[in-house]
Design a protein around this motif. Structure first.
Motif, mmCIF file in Angstrom:
data_model
loop_
_atom_site.group_PDB
_atom_site.id
_atom_site.type_symbol
_atom_site.label_atom_id
_atom_site.label_comp_id
_atom_site.label_asym_id
_atom_site.label_seq_id
_atom_site.Cartn_x
_atom_site.Cartn_y
_atom_site.Cartn_z
ATOM 1 N N UNK A 1 66.007 27.930 -62.486
ATOM 2 C CA UNK A 1 64.576 27.775 -62.781
ATOM 3 C C UNK A 1 64.120 26.349 -62.426
ATOM 4 N N UNK A 2 64.947 25.383 -62.830
ATOM 5 C CA UNK A 2 64.591 23.971 -62.557
ATOM 6 C C UNK A 2 64.513 23.716 -61.048
ATOM 7 N N UNK A 3 65.490 24.261 -60.308
ATOM 8 C CA UNK A 3 65.504 24.062 -58.848
ATOM 9 C C UNK A 3 64.271 24.712 -58.217
ATOM 10 N N UNK A 4 63.949 25.936 -58.662
ATOM 11 C CA UNK A 4 62.775 26.650 -58.139
ATOM 12 C C UNK A 4 61.497 25.879 -58.398
ATOM 13 N N UNK A 5 61.337 25.394 -59.647
ATOM 14 C CA UNK A 5 60.139 24.629 -60.009
ATOM 15 C C UNK A 5 60.048 23.324 -59.222
ATOM 16 N N UNK A 6 61.219 22.692 -59.018
ATOM 17 C CA UNK A 6 61.232 21.453 -58.221
ATOM 18 C C UNK A 6 60.765 21.727 -56.795
ATOM 19 N N UNK A 7 61.210 22.868 -56.253
ATOM 20 C CA UNK A 7 60.787 23.254 -54.890
ATOM 21 C C UNK A 7 59.280 23.414 -54.810
ATOM 22 N N UNK A 8 58.712 24.131 -55.805
ATOM 23 C CA UNK A 8 57.255 24.343 -55.825
ATOM 24 C C UNK A 8 56.529 22.995 -55.933
ATOM 25 N N UNK A 9 57.061 22.137 -56.808
ATOM 26 C CA UNK A 9 56.454 20.814 -57.005
ATOM 27 C C UNK A 9 56.475 20.002 -55.707
ATOM 28 N N UNK A 10 57.614 20.046 -55.018
ATOM 29 C CA UNK A 10 57.742 19.290 -53.750
ATOM 30 C C UNK A 10 56.745 19.789 -52.716
ATOM 31 N N UNK A 11 56.622 21.135 -52.620
ATOM 32 C CA UNK A 11 55.685 21.706 -51.635
ATOM 33 C C UNK A 11 54.254 21.279 -51.987
ATOM 34 N N UNK A 12 53.915 21.350 -53.279
ATOM 35 C CA UNK A 12 52.560 20.973 -53.717
ATOM 36 C C UNK A 12 52.272 19.504 -53.404
ATOM 37 N N UNK A 13 53.244 18.651 -53.718
ATOM 38 C CA UNK A 13 53.048 17.214 -53.449
ATOM 39 C C UNK A 13 52.863 16.986 -51.943
ATOM 40 N N UNK A 14 53.703 17.659 -51.147
ATOM 41 C CA UNK A 14 53.619 17.483 -49.692
ATOM 42 C C UNK A 14 52.257 17.914 -49.162
ATOM 43 N N UNK A 15 51.783 19.093 -49.619
ATOM 44 C CA UNK A 15 50.495 19.597 -49.150
ATOM 45 C C UNK A 15 49.365 18.654 -49.533
ATOM 46 N N UNK A 16 49.366 18.252 -50.819
ATOM 47 C CA UNK A 16 48.253 17.423 -51.280
ATOM 48 C C UNK A 16 48.265 16.052 -50.594
ATOM 49 N N UNK A 17 49.468 15.550 -50.338
ATOM 50 C CA UNK A 17 49.570 14.247 -49.690
ATOM 51 C C UNK A 17 49.127 14.345 -48.219
ATOM 52 N N UNK A 18 49.566 15.432 -47.557
ATOM 53 C CA UNK A 18 49.170 15.637 -46.151
ATOM 54 C C UNK A 18 47.656 15.792 -46.057
ATOM 55 N N UNK A 19 47.088 16.547 -47.007
ATOM 56 C CA UNK A 19 45.645 16.773 -47.005
ATOM 57 C C UNK A 19 44.890 15.454 -47.200
ATOM 58 N N UNK A 20 45.431 14.654 -48.100
ATOM 59 C CA UNK A 20 44.807 13.355 -48.392
ATOM 60 C C UNK A 20 44.801 12.480 -47.139
#
Lengths: 116, 203
Positions: B51-70
């Motif tokens: 669960x922790x690994x899965x959530x970390x993956x989602x978090x990483x993708x979200x951070x990457x998207x938001x940072x790229x968008x910024x």
């Protein structure tokens, strides 16, 4: 909806957004001082691959069937930009009202470049 | 927003450093493939860790998207001057103003090259011009003239009454010798010949 729709006794009349963009494009280039219609990323890509460029004029129709236009322009060097922009807005409004009976909310002009 | 950008940059720096360290450790033979396998097996078979690994993956993708968008949003943000008329808004790209200033170089023969940078601020329009001049130019007189021409031309063509601040930076002074040398180095253009141009011509 891809364009503006009106109803008559015989059926519906639809005016495609591209038609509105074409009318606006012709009306804009009629004004002296307008070199050409500017481009956006999409039209640039189409030009690069040698396809016929789509008009870069953006047409939006809101819920009240009012039209909003975004017109990118390249202006000739030496022209007074506010004067030209005003004339372009007026000419587009006149042309669209005359040809399509549509109600225009606003026409935004974006001067992208100046060329000789 | 600036804090978020700094955090984003730090995050990417940390991740890249960690990847680099893992690769170095692996290449120095401190990390055995068996260790990696054991860790992966442990993560796979423990529900909580999955669960922790899965959530970390989602978090990483979200951070990457938001940072790229910024970042992309910042690059795509168009710089322009805007005013409103009865029919709508008129925006003038600052690059168009830069084009206009570049054309002014033709008006003053002493200017060899001109590179403008235009910024619109609350105070007004700031025009930063980097120029290369020919050696016979009187710099104070010429720069004063250029400032005046730039200001009046922008006001005339854009029809704006905002303050225009013109900064001029002379980056280079080119001597006649350099100009002549460049001209000599350029190969003479050959006259274009028309294939079979003289064909059928009676002499």
């Amino acid at each position: 909806m891809r364009g503006e729709e009106s109803q008559t006794d015989l059926g519906n009349i639809r005016i495609h957004k591209n038609v509105i963009a074409s009318v606006a494009s012709i009306a804009a280039t009629e004004i002296q001082g307008v070199k050409r219609i500017g481009g956006d990323l999409r039209s640039g890509i189409f030009e690069l691959i040698g396809k016929k460029s789509l008009s870069a004029i953006k047409v939006d129709i809101d819920k009240n069937d009012e039209i909003r236009l975004e017109v990118p322009l390249v202006i000739k060097y030496g022209s007074n930009i506010p004067d030209i922009a005003n004339k372009v807005q007026e000419n587009i409004r006149e042309a669209l009202e005359k040809m399509t009976n549509l109600s225009i909310k606003y026409i935004n002009v974006n001067v992208q470049s100046i060329e000789k | 927003m600036r804090v978020f950008t700094v955090l984003g940059i730090l995050f990417y720096a940390v991740v890249l450093i960690l990847i680099g360290m893992v690769l170095i450790v692996f290449s120095l033979n401190f990390l055995q493939p068996q260790d990696i396998t054991n860790l992966l097996v442990y993560l796979q078979f423990n529900t909580n860790s999955r669960i922790i690994v899965g959530l970390s993956g989602i978090l990483l993708i979200t951070i990457s998207f938001s940072f790229a968008q910024l970042l992309l949003g910042r690059f795509q943000k168009e710089r322009n001057i805007a005013f409103t008329t009865a029919s709508g808004e008129v925006t003038i790209a600052l690059s168009a103003v830069e084009d206009l200033i570049k054309r002014l170089a033709g008006v003053i023969p002493e200017i060899k090259e001109l590179r403008p940078d235009v910024i619109a601020t609350k105070k007004g329009i700031i025009v930063d011009i980097r120029v290369a001049l020919k050696s016979e130019a009187n710099i104070p007189e010429l720069t004063g003239r250029l400032q005046e021409i730039t200001r009046s031309k922008i006001q005339e063509i854009l029809g704006i009454e905002e303050q225009i601040i013109t900064k001029i930076h002379v980056v280079k002074i080119i001597s006649h010798h350099d100009i002549d040398k460049k001209k000599r180095e350029q190969p003479e253009k050959e006259e274009p010949t028309i294939p079979f141009g003289g064909y059928g011509r009676l002499i």
